[in-house]
Design a protein around this motif. Structure first.
Motif, short mmCIF file in Angstrom:
data_model
loop_
_atom_site.label_atom_id
_atom_site.label_comp_id
_atom_site.label_asym_id
_atom_site.label_seq_id
_atom_site.Cartn_x
_atom_site.Cartn_y
_atom_site.Cartn_z
N ALA A 57 55.15 -21.14 -32.55
CA ALA A 57 54.46 -22.25 -33.20
C ALA A 57 54.29 -21.95 -34.68
O ALA A 57 54.54 -22.80 -35.54
CB ALA A 57 53.10 -22.49 -32.54
N SER A 60 57.64 -22.13 -36.45
CA SER A 60 58.08 -23.51 -36.62
C SER A 60 57.30 -24.19 -37.74
O SER A 60 57.86 -24.92 -38.55
CB SER A 60 57.87 -24.30 -35.32
N LEU A 61 56.02 -23.94 -37.75
CA LEU A 61 55.18 -24.57 -38.76
C LEU A 61 55.63 -24.14 -40.16
O LEU A 61 55.80 -24.95 -41.06
CB LEU A 61 53.72 -24.17 -38.53
N THR A 66 62.35 -26.20 -35.57
CA THR A 66 61.85 -25.69 -34.30
C THR A 66 62.90 -24.94 -33.50
O THR A 66 62.60 -24.34 -32.48
CB THR A 66 61.36 -26.86 -33.43
N ARG A 67 64.14 -25.04 -33.94
CA ARG A 67 65.24 -24.47 -33.18
C ARG A 67 65.22 -24.98 -31.73
O ARG A 67 65.38 -24.22 -30.78
CB ARG A 67 65.20 -22.94 -33.20
N LEU A 101 64.80 -31.49 -22.10
CA LEU A 101 65.44 -32.64 -21.50
C LEU A 101 64.59 -33.88 -21.66
O LEU A 101 63.38 -33.82 -21.55
CB LEU A 101 65.63 -32.39 -20.01
N PRO A 103 64.95 -37.24 -19.62
CA PRO A 103 65.64 -38.14 -18.72
C PRO A 103 65.19 -39.56 -19.02
O PRO A 103 64.10 -39.95 -18.64
CB PRO A 103 65.18 -37.69 -17.33
N ASP A 113 60.90 -43.83 -26.62
CA ASP A 113 60.19 -42.87 -27.46
C ASP A 113 60.37 -41.46 -26.93
O ASP A 113 59.53 -40.94 -26.22
CB ASP A 113 58.71 -43.22 -27.49
N PHE A 115 59.95 -38.84 -28.31
CA PHE A 115 59.07 -37.82 -28.86
C PHE A 115 57.71 -37.80 -28.21
O PHE A 115 57.06 -36.78 -28.13
CB PHE A 115 58.96 -38.03 -30.36
N SER A 117 57.36 -38.24 -25.19
CA SER A 117 57.55 -37.68 -23.87
C SER A 117 57.98 -36.23 -23.92
O SER A 117 57.30 -35.34 -23.43
CB SER A 117 58.59 -38.51 -23.13
N ARG A 119 57.67 -33.34 -25.43
CA ARG A 119 56.60 -33.10 -26.37
C ARG A 119 56.94 -32.07 -27.43
O ARG A 119 56.28 -31.99 -28.45
CB ARG A 119 55.35 -32.68 -25.62
#
Lengths: 335, 335
Positions: A57, A60-61, A66-67, A101, A103, A113, A115, A117, A119
């Motif tokens: 985290a 990434s920040l 975020t790879r 993933l 789906p 959306d 994003f 989902s 997360r």
DNA sequence: CTGTTAGCGCATTCAT
DNA sequence: ATGAATGCGCTAACAG
């Protein structure tokens, strides 16, 4: 014994007697000529002793990346997509990336959306077998996007990885023609995506010039029971009965075989049936299905490679993967 | 037109004319009696206009939790696990969680390092159908863990979600006995996990007291071709030929049917074959398979619920989900 | 009711 | 060659 809290780079630094910045440099692999070999070794050893793992985290920040890639699939319960995922995940891991993933609940429709989902934060998106316009939301989001199995896109559009489905259909058609079949019904998927449109189109084109050919089409949903019904319609339609059913997928072919048997037609001697995809199902039914093998893992792998290239600003040539006909027991010379 | 940089909560705050903290409160849903309704509405509108999405990396860093669970499965290409994933993902989403997959490369063996591979940081782990000792590394890692389909664990061990496989087998056995079968061969998986051990044990137990029963066992790998070979062995073994093959899975049953047909035995009239799992395969083959329906999605869903409970410190009662026999065309009265 | 402040762990720039 | 200082965007404690 429990060092309950996870060690941070500061803990490693303290243990190694250096500063936190040095730890970051060494573990980040970019210390050539900036940190002495002895210090670097001390850091690595300290990290090993503490079983240090960088906090993703925080990384990434700091990095703003975020790879992690998002793979959008219509339905994971279809073996094909599970294999696409496997290929993508393999290449991702080789490059220190993760894959999450999504789906798509709308099947092949617009992905509402991703994003909310999926997360995790995302560096890019790989969309498999979606309708071309189904990803407007993502494209607008400015996220790097790769499309799989959706047909050659615009040259300035997102990179694509495609299967040579037209060639696959061509191989099937020639296989059937070579066996003497002239009355053929195409059991076609009713899903409106590139991969199925091109199949229908290729069947028509390949059969167009051949004398004595009677081509008909039955559409149905991509499942066994709808396919069985479609095959019943095909086999009991007025006019000459087809001697071959060319199906858009192995699942459809399985349904067709059930219909044939229910009508007292022996596969393959009285009716040939061909599939597509070459799923494990093709070998599970009896007779085994003549089908077209799709390199699903390779599609996922190439898709991930394309996304990685895109993310590093490298050019991404379009890519079409070959497919091969596998002739098995469900097709035979026309009666 | 491109507002290239993603908006932060500060941008939203500026737009709404409030402080960043207020934005956090409102969007975090915990502003009852702390922020006025008018202000809250202004914040929501500003967030909407800017299409603001919270930066998950920052949130994770701050909170120390990621709201992400790791689902460890032996192989995603098996429909059962895809469905477990679907169920887990559904419940996760309902609770603002994400799920990342770790298809254990070692199959059911020890999961070496889920964290290097599944790159997201993880709040907890759900392990499906793993050998009991295969997760020592995870357990030691101190991560909350839920085990699926691995048998009732120790009362102080990780919470479990199990299927009533023993009951399922019992139903199959009684179904076959009711049809008059007395010479039965169990086509068993050679995988050494709880779910298969309990199946073998239950078959033995249920058949033990019944007079005139001859039970034999053939083990094989979980695939069509090994199952076909096992069935050939079963059907050509010395002694009375079995009238029923009780298979540990639908895939095995499909292989058994192929063997039967190759040997000239009609299913179901000369040989009954039963499956397990009730995958879509059960309806794709002909005749359709008598099988045992497993609520795979529900296993995933309950697993996720258990993990969520574990993470909130709520007690997690063990859970066993019922399964049901579905009698279809592959079984019939003994000849 | 709302704003100010601090710090999560890391990679990086600038001093030394 | 190394250390000190900074800020990524967010939430929570505290001040007003």
């Amino acid at each position: 014994m429990a060092e309950s809290a996870r060690p941070t780079s500061r803990d490693v630094a303290r243990q190694a007697g250096v500063s936190q910045a040095t730890v970051s440099l060494v573990l980040g692999g970019k210390w050539r000529g900036r940190v002495s070999e002895r210090t670097a070794e001390a850091v690595r050893q300290a990290a090993g002793e503490l079983d240090y793992r960088p906090n993703l985290a925080a990384r990434s920040l700091r990095l703003g990346r975020t790879r992690t890639a998002l793979l959008v699939v219509p339905a994971l319960t279809h073996e094909y997509f599970a294999r696409v995922y496997a290929g993508a995940a393999r290449v991702a891991e080789e490059n220190g990336f993760g894959v999450v993933l999504y789906p798509s609940p709308e099947g092949i429709g617009p992905a509402r959306d991703p994003f909310g989902s999926a997360r995790a934060a995302i560096d890019g998106v790989i969309a498999s077998s979606m309708a071309a316009d189904a990803l407007a939301g993502i494209g607008d989001g400015g996220l790097p996007l790769v499309m799989l199995d959706s047909g050659p896109g615009a040259p300035d559009g997102p990179p694509t990885v495609d299967l040579a489905v037209a060639d696959g259909i061509r191989q099937v058609v020639r296989h059937l023609l070579g066996l003497g079949h002239r009355t053929i019904t195409h059991i076609a998927s009713d899903v409106d995506t590139w991969t199925f449109r091109i199949r229908a189109q290729t069947v028509r084109e390949e059969l167009a010039g051949v004398p004595g050919v009677l081509l008909r089409t039955e559409r149905c949903a991509l499942d066994v029971e709808p396919a069985r019904q479609a095959a019943v319609r095909a086999l009991s339609a007025p006019g000459p009965r087809p001697t071959a059913l060319l199906c858009d997928g192995d699942v459809l072919a399985a349904g067709a075989c059930k219909a044939a048997r229910a009508l007292g037609l022996a596969v393959p001697h009285e009716l040939s049936v061909s599939g597509f995809d070459d799923l494990s199902l093709a070998l599970a039914v009896d007779p085994e299905l003549t089908s077209v093998r799709l390199p699903a893992e390779e599609v996922g792998a190439q898709g991930m490679r394309a996304l990685l290239a895109l993310l590093s600003g490298r050019p991404v040539p379009p890519c079409e993967l070959p497919v091969t006909l596998v002739a098995r027991g469900s097709t035979a010379p026309a009666p």
